[in-house]
Design an enzyme around this catalytic site. Structure first.
Site, PDB file in Angstrom:
ATOM      1  N   SER A  45       0.875  -1.181   0.000  1.00  0.00           N
ATOM      2  CA  SER A  45       0.000   0.000   0.000  1.00  0.00           C
ATOM      3  C   SER A  45       0.907   1.224   0.000  1.00  0.00           C
ATOM      4  CB  SER A  45      -0.929  -0.011   1.210  1.00  0.00           C
ATOM      5  OG  SER A  45      -0.228   0.156   2.408  1.00  0.00           O
ATOM      6  N   GLN A 166      -6.568  -1.771   7.158  1.00  0.00           N
ATOM      7  CA  GLN A 166      -5.397  -2.611   6.880  1.00  0.00           C
ATOM      8  C   GLN A 166      -4.772  -3.263   8.123  1.00  0.00           C
ATOM      9  OE1 GLN A 166      -2.353  -1.249   3.821  1.00  0.00           O
ATOM     10  NE2 GLN A 166      -1.176  -0.996   5.678  1.00  0.00           N
ATOM     11  N   GLU A 167      -4.697  -2.513   9.226  1.00  0.00           N
ATOM     12  CA  GLU A 167      -3.930  -3.043  10.367  1.00  0.00           C
ATOM     13  C   GLU A 167      -4.622  -2.786  11.704  1.00  0.00           C
ATOM     14  OE1 GLU A 167       0.105  -1.528  10.098  1.00  0.00           O
ATOM     15  OE2 GLU A 167       0.111  -1.886   7.937  1.00  0.00           O
ATOM     16  N   GLU A 208       1.520  -9.522   6.830  1.00  0.00           N
ATOM     17  CA  GLU A 208       2.327  -9.147   7.991  1.00  0.00           C
ATOM     18  C   GLU A 208       2.137 -10.117   9.161  1.00  0.00           C
ATOM     19  OE1 GLU A 208       1.926  -4.976   8.877  1.00  0.00           O
ATOM     20  OE2 GLU A 208       2.801  -4.414   6.949  1.00  0.00           O
ATOM     21  N   ASP A 316       1.564   8.324   7.207  1.00  0.00           N
ATOM     22  CA  ASP A 316       2.457   7.378   6.518  1.00  0.00           C
ATOM     23  C   ASP A 316       2.484   7.756   5.032  1.00  0.00           C
ATOM     24  OD1 ASP A 316       3.669   5.228   5.291  1.00  0.00           O
ATOM     25  OD2 ASP A 316       2.149   3.763   5.823  1.00  0.00           O
ATOM     26  N   LYS A 341       9.815   5.088   7.099  1.00  0.00           N
ATOM     27  CA  LYS A 341      10.169   3.892   6.328  1.00  0.00           C
ATOM     28  C   LYS A 341      11.360   4.226   5.444  1.00  0.00           C
ATOM     29  CE  LYS A 341       5.482   1.974   5.775  1.00  0.00           C
ATOM     30  NZ  LYS A 341       4.248   2.155   4.952  1.00  0.00           N
ATOM     31  N   HIS A 369       8.648  -1.267   9.301  1.00  0.00           N
ATOM     32  CA  HIS A 369       8.940  -2.230   8.222  1.00  0.00           C
ATOM     33  C   HIS A 369       8.050  -1.948   7.016  1.00  0.00           C
ATOM     34  CE1 HIS A 369       5.338  -5.006   9.415  1.00  0.00           C
ATOM     35  NE2 HIS A 369       5.022  -3.738   9.443  1.00  0.00           N
ATOM     36  N   ARG A 370       8.094  -2.822   6.012  1.00  0.00           N
ATOM     37  CA  ARG A 370       7.131  -2.834   4.916  1.00  0.00           C
ATOM     38  C   ARG A 370       6.397  -4.179   4.937  1.00  0.00           C
ATOM     39  NH1 ARG A 370       7.343   1.882   1.678  1.00  0.00           N
ATOM     40  NH2 ARG A 370       5.200   1.183   1.426  1.00  0.00           N
ATOM     41  N   SER A 371       5.298  -4.239   4.184  1.00  0.00           N
ATOM     42  CA  SER A 371       4.560  -5.512   4.163  1.00  0.00           C
ATOM     43  C   SER A 371       5.357  -6.600   3.443  1.00  0.00           C
ATOM     44  CB  SER A 371       3.199  -5.311   3.524  1.00  0.00           C
ATOM     45  OG  SER A 371       3.324  -4.669   2.272  1.00  0.00           O
TER      46      SER A 371
HETATM   47  P1  PGA Z   1       3.057  -1.307   3.095  1.00  0.00           P
HETATM   48  O1  PGA Z   1       2.161  -1.270   4.408  1.00  0.00           O
HETATM   49  O2  PGA Z   1       4.414  -1.730   3.477  1.00  0.00           O
HETATM   50  O3  PGA Z   1       2.330  -2.312   2.224  1.00  0.00           O
HETATM   51  O4  PGA Z   1       3.013   0.080   2.529  1.00  0.00           O
HETATM   52  C1  PGA Z   1       2.591  -0.784   5.628  1.00  0.00           C
HETATM   53  C2  PGA Z   1       1.836   0.437   6.070  1.00  0.00           C
HETATM   54  O5  PGA Z   1       0.933   0.943   5.366  1.00  0.00           O
HETATM   55  O6  PGA Z   1       2.117   0.956   7.127  1.00  0.00           O
HETATM   56 ZN    ZN Z   2       0.591   2.681   6.939  1.00  0.00          ZN
END
Ligand code: PGA
Ligand code: ZN
Length: 435
Positions: A45, A166-167, A208, A316, A341, A369-371
Site C-alpha cells: 500500500s 489494513q492493520e 504481515e 504514513d 520507512k 517495516h514494509r509488508s
Molecule cells: P506497506 O504497508 O508496506 O504495504 O506500505 C505498511 C503500512 O501501510 O504501514
Molecule cells: Zn501505513
C-alpha cells in the site's frame, strides 16, 4: 581513514522477499575481509510520492517484478565509484548516491538499488568500528528499546477478502520491558487464534502475519482483540492498548471512503472522522495512522485539531518519510507523528533527517517495516538508534517479522542494565476517552 573502513567490494544480487517477489540484497566488503549484507523491503500500500522502486517490467521473469536492472545499476554504476571510499562516511556516501542518481525520486538508479547500498554501508561502518549497528548509528545514548505495535489482524491490501482497514495492532503499554512486551503480544496472538477457532472464523495469516478472519467490521475486530487480551490475562487500557492503520488511501473512491462491511454508500471525510471518534471513545486506541487518504490533507488537519491532544495521529502515505512533506505537515499541523520507512525516501541519511525534523517539532515517530520484508534485522537496530521508542514490525509469526523482534531481544540483553523501556503514550496522550 582507518584501513579497515576502506570499501573493497560492493556486490548486489536478486533475492526473494516475504511475498515471494524479487528484491535487492547488497554485499559490502571492507579491507581486512569483513563482509556485511543488507536487503531491501517493499510495500504494497505505497504512497504516491515514495521514491521509485525499480522493477524490470519483463513479463518473462517474475511477472515483470524482477530487479536485475537495479542489481546491474549497483554492480556497474555504483560499485566502481565506491571502491576505496570510507564506509564510515555515511552522509557523504548517501549524498554521492543521490547526486549520481540525479533525480528527485531516485528513479534513475532505483530507490531499491540506492537504499540497499546505503544500508550495507551503514553496516560496514559499524563493522569497521566494531560496534553494534544501533550504537554506530545512534551513539552511546541509544539505549531505548521501542514499544512494539504488533499487527495481529490484517486487512486491506495485505489480504484477499479481509477487512477494509489494513492493520489492527496491539500495543503492550503496561509491559515493564521489551522482552515482556513481546510475551504479552505473543500470548494475545495465540489467544486470538483460539477465540477465532471457537467462532469458526479463523483463516490463514496476511502479509504481515496477522489473522484474516471473516468478521463484520472494525468494531468487531477491536472487540475480538480485547477479548483475546483479557483471556490471556491482560487488562485493556492498562496493560494493552490498540493502534489502527486503516491505510485510507486504499479505500477512497470518487471522494468517498468505501467501507463495504459498514455500509454500501461510503462515508464523507466528516462521517469518517465521526466514526473514528466513536471508536476512540469505545476502545483504548492510542494511535491512528493514515485515517484519511494521502490526498486528504484537510481530513488529517481537522482530525488533528479535534483529537490530536489525546491521540497519536500518524502520517504514513501522507508524508512518505519525505522531509519536504513532513515540514509542510508540521507547518499546517496536519498530524502529530510520522511513520518512518527507509525505502520511502531511499537512503539512511535522509531517513535520519526526517526523524530529526520530528524530534525538533516535538512530534512522535514510528520506525516501520514494509509488508514485503526480508530476514534482515536492520530495522531493529535502526529503531534503537533513532531513540523514538516506537516500532511497527508486524505480527508474532513469520520469520521476516520475528527477525526484528528477536534482534531487539538481543539488543535488550546486550544493553543489560542500561536498557530503557518506557510507554511512549504516557502523560496526556494516554487513552483519555476510554475508561
Ligand atoms: P506497506 O504497508 O508496506 O504495504 O506500505 C505498511 C503500512 O501501510 O504501514
Ligand atoms: Zn501505513
Amino acid at each position: 581513514m582507518k584501513n579497515q573502513s576502506v570499501i573493497e567490494e560492493v556486490r548486489a544480487m536478486e533475492i526473494l522477499d516475504s511475498r515471494g517477489n524479487p528484491t535487492v540484497r547488497v554485499h559490502v566488503r571492507i579491507q581486512g575481509g569483513q563482509q556485511v549484507s543488507a536487503s531491501v523491503p517493499s510495500g504494497a500500500s505505497t504512497g504516491q510520492y515514495e521514491a521509485v522502486e525499480m522493477r524490470d517490467g519483463d513479463p518473462r521473469r517474475y511477472h515483470g517484478l524482477g530487479v536485475l536492472k537495479a542489481v546491474q545499476n549497483i554492480n556497474e554504476v555504483i560499485a566502481p565509484r565506491l571502491i576505496g571510499r570510507n564506509a564510515e562516511k555515511q552522509k557523504e556516501i548517501d549524498c554521492f548516491l543521490c547526486e549520481l542518481d540525479g533525480t528527485s525520486n531516485k528513479s534513475f538508479l532505483g530507490a531499491n538499488a540506492i537504499l540497499g547500498v546505503s544500508m550495507a554501508v551503514a553496516k560496514a561502518g559499524a563493522s569497521a568500528e566494531k560496534l553494534p549497528l544501533y550504537e554506530w548509528l545512534g551513539g552511546r545514548k541509544a539505549v531505548r528499546l521501542p514499544m512494539p505495535m504488533m499487527n495481529i489482524l490484517n486487512g486491506g491490501k495485505h489480504t484477499h477478502g479481509g477487512l477494509t482497514f489494513q492493520e489492527f495492532m496491539i500495543v503492550p503499554v503496561g509491559a515493564p520491558s521489551f522482552r515482556e512486551a513481546l510475551r504479552y503480544g505473543a500470548e494475545i496472538f495465540h489467544s486470538l487464534k483460539i477465540l477465532l477457532e471457537e467462532r469458526g472464523c479463523v483463516s490463514s495469516v496476511g502479509d504481515e502475519g496477522g489473522f484474516v478472519p471473516s468478521i463484520k467490521g472494525p468494531e468487531e475486530a477491536c472487540e475480538l482483540i480485547l477479548k483475546a487480551a483479557e483471556r490471556a490475562g491482560y487488562m485493556p487500557g492498562r496493560d494493552i492498548c490498540l493502534a489502527l492503520d486503516p491505510a485510507a488511501t486504499s479505500f477512497l473512491q470518487n471522494g468517498l471512503y468505501m467501507i463495504p462491511e459498514l455500509e454500501e454508500k461510503g462515508k464523507t471525510k466528516e462521517e469518517l472522522e465521526e466514526f473514528y471518534l466513536q471508536m476512540i471513545q469505545k476502545y483504548p486506541i492510542v494511535s491512528l495512522e493514515d485515517g484519511f487518504a494521502e490526498t486528504d490533507w484537510d481530513g488529517f488537519r481537522e482530525q488533528t485539531k479535534q483529537m490530536g491532544d489525546h491521540l497519536q495521529i500518524v502520517g504514513d502515505d501522507l508524508f512518505v518519510t519525505n522531509s519536504r512533506l513532513i515540514k509542510q505537515g508540521i507547518r499546517e499541523k496536519s498530524a502529530n507523528a510520522v511513520l518512518i520507512k527507509l525505502n520511502q525516501i531511499g537512503t539512511v541519511s535522509e531517513t535520519i533527517k526526517a526523524v530529526n525534523l520530528c524530534r525538533k517539532a516535538g512530534w512522535n515517530y514510528v520506525i516501520s517495516h514494509r509488508s514485503g520484508e526480508t530476514e534482515d534485522s536492520f530495522l531493529a537496530d535502526f529503531a534503537v538508534a533513532m531513540k523514538g521508542g516506537q516500532i511497527k514490525t508486524g505480527s508474532l509469526c513469520r520469520g521476516e517479522r520475528t527477525a526484528k523482534y528477536n534482534r531487539l531481544l538481543e539488543i535488550e540483553e546486550e544493553l543489560g542494565d542500561r536498557a530503557v523501556f518506557t510507554n511512549p503514550f504516557q502523560s496526556d496522550m494516554r487513552i483519555p476517552f476510554f475508561d
